[in-house]
Design a protein around this motif. Structure first.
Motif, short mmCIF file in Angstrom:
data_model
loop_
_atom_site.label_atom_id
_atom_site.label_comp_id
_atom_site.label_asym_id
_atom_site.label_seq_id
_atom_site.Cartn_x
_atom_site.Cartn_y
_atom_site.Cartn_z
N THR A 282 1.61 -4.52 -5.11
CA THR A 282 1.76 -3.08 -5.37
C THR A 282 1.22 -2.73 -6.75
OG1 THR A 282 3.72 -3.02 -3.97
CG2 THR A 282 3.43 -1.19 -5.50
N GLU A 283 1.53 -3.56 -7.73
CA GLU A 283 1.09 -3.31 -9.10
C GLU A 283 -0.43 -3.31 -9.21
OE1 GLU A 283 3.41 -5.67 -8.27
OE2 GLU A 283 5.17 -4.54 -8.91
N ASP A 284 -1.07 -4.31 -8.58
CA ASP A 284 -2.54 -4.37 -8.59
C ASP A 284 -3.14 -3.11 -7.98
OD1 ASP A 284 -2.46 -6.93 -9.66
OD2 ASP A 284 -2.81 -7.93 -7.74
N LEU A 285 -2.60 -2.69 -6.85
CA LEU A 285 -3.12 -1.51 -6.16
C LEU A 285 -2.95 -0.25 -7.01
CD1 LEU A 285 -1.87 -2.22 -2.54
CD2 LEU A 285 -4.22 -2.38 -3.38
N ILE A 286 -1.80 -0.13 -7.69
CA ILE A 286 -1.56 1.04 -8.54
C ILE A 286 -2.58 1.07 -9.68
CG2 ILE A 286 0.05 2.11 -10.16
CD1 ILE A 286 2.32 1.04 -8.32
N GLU B 273 0.82 -1.20 0.00
CA GLU B 273 0.00 0.00 0.00
C GLU B 273 0.86 1.26 0.00
OE1 GLU B 273 -0.41 -2.51 2.19
OE2 GLU B 273 -2.43 -3.29 1.86
N ILE B 274 1.88 1.28 0.85
CA ILE B 274 2.75 2.46 0.93
C ILE B 274 3.57 2.61 -0.33
CG2 ILE B 274 4.71 3.47 2.18
CD1 ILE B 274 3.40 2.43 4.75
N GLU B 275 4.04 1.49 -0.88
CA GLU B 275 4.77 1.54 -2.15
C GLU B 275 3.88 2.08 -3.26
OE1 GLU B 275 6.29 -2.39 -2.82
OE2 GLU B 275 7.88 -2.16 -1.33
N ALA B 276 2.60 1.67 -3.26
CA ALA B 276 1.67 2.15 -4.29
C ALA B 276 1.41 3.65 -4.13
CB ALA B 276 0.36 1.36 -4.22
N VAL B 277 1.28 4.11 -2.89
CA VAL B 277 1.10 5.55 -2.64
C VAL B 277 2.30 6.32 -3.17
CG1 VAL B 277 1.00 7.34 -0.85
CG2 VAL B 277 -0.45 5.31 -0.66
N ASN B 278 3.49 5.84 -2.85
CA ASN B 278 4.71 6.51 -3.31
C ASN B 278 4.81 6.51 -4.84
OD1 ASN B 278 5.51 7.14 -0.70
ND2 ASN B 278 6.69 5.26 -0.47
N ALA B 279 4.39 5.42 -5.46
CA ALA B 279 4.42 5.36 -6.93
C ALA B 279 3.45 6.37 -7.54
CB ALA B 279 4.07 3.95 -7.40
N LEU B 280 2.26 6.50 -6.97
CA LEU B 280 1.30 7.48 -7.49
C LEU B 280 1.81 8.91 -7.31
CD1 LEU B 280 -2.09 5.93 -6.30
CD2 LEU B 280 -1.20 6.02 -8.63
N VAL B 281 2.47 9.16 -6.18
CA VAL B 281 3.05 10.49 -5.95
C VAL B 281 4.13 10.77 -6.99
CG1 VAL B 281 4.44 11.87 -4.33
CG2 VAL B 281 2.45 10.59 -3.50
N ASN C 119 -8.35 -3.34 -0.32
CA ASN C 119 -8.85 -4.70 -0.13
C ASN C 119 -9.10 -5.44 -1.44
OD1 ASN C 119 -8.85 -4.41 2.68
ND2 ASN C 119 -10.86 -3.46 2.64
N LEU C 120 -8.87 -4.77 -2.57
CA LEU C 120 -9.16 -5.35 -3.87
C LEU C 120 -7.93 -5.96 -4.55
CD1 LEU C 120 -11.51 -2.53 -5.20
CD2 LEU C 120 -12.16 -4.65 -4.05
N GLY C 121 -6.75 -5.62 -4.05
CA GLY C 121 -5.52 -6.13 -4.67
C GLY C 121 -4.49 -6.51 -3.62
#
Length: 191
Positions: free
Chosen positions: A179-183, A148-156, A174-176
């Protein structure tokens, strides 16, 4: 007065539970999340004791983040314990923090009893008291390198504001699993 109460779940109502702790039954008002997830044995709620002119009540929550948000909400003029509980029934602590940080008045529209003026007051008065840490605590902690935190950082890094990224990842966490799925899910949500 009471940090938490734990014991056997003795009774469940529409907006409260009774926890038997050492032979004493504590009636604790709570949200639907706690009502549906509280175990029958070893039930525990983080509590806040509210004293009014003609009533003394306990309010309980599954997490300390919810309890902290409840305390912040009831500190706002015009927001009583029942309304604060209604807010935390509709929005979890991280969704509420995201709505406050991003000034999303529309997030409060499904909350019973909260109109535009109250939503604006909540956002205005809690903006300084609510931080990104409230969101990070709900999606995996402030220091861990969770997906989750990695995905947040990637979006930033893709140019999204941190508040937008936190809100998007919180809504899809809760859907992925990766990190890739969440992004990908968050990007679809962001439009």
């Amino acid at each position: 007065m009471y940090a938490y109460i734990s014991g056997r779940l003795a009774e469940k109502g529409t907006d409260y539970v009774v926890i038997d702790a050492g032979g004493v039954g504590y009636r604790i008002f709570t949200n639907t999340h706690a009502l549906s997830n509280l175990p029958a044995e070893n039930a525990q709620l983080f509590t806040h004791f509210v004293v009014k002119e003609n009533e003394q009540s306990l309010y309980g929550f599954m997490t300390e983040q919810e309890k902290d948000m409840f305390i912040k909400l009831i500190g706002i003029s015009g927001v009583g314990p029942k309304m604060a509980l209604s807010v935390l029934t509709t929005l979890n602590a991280s969704e509420l923090a995201a709505a406050i940080i991003s000034s999303d008045i529309s997030a409060f529209s499904p909350v019973s009893g909260v109109g535009k003026k109250i939503a604006e007051r909540i956002i205005l008065e809690l903006r300084e008291k609510v931080s990104n840490d409230n969101l990070l605590a709900d999606i995996g902690g402030t220091g861990a390198a969770s997906p989750e935190i990695e995905a947040v950082n990637a979006l930033v890094s893709l140019g999204y504001k941190r508040n937008e990224a936190l809100k998007a990842i919180t809504s899809v966490k809760n859907l992925g699993d990766t990190t890739e799925d969440l992004i990908l899910l968050a990007l679809k949500r962001l439009g």
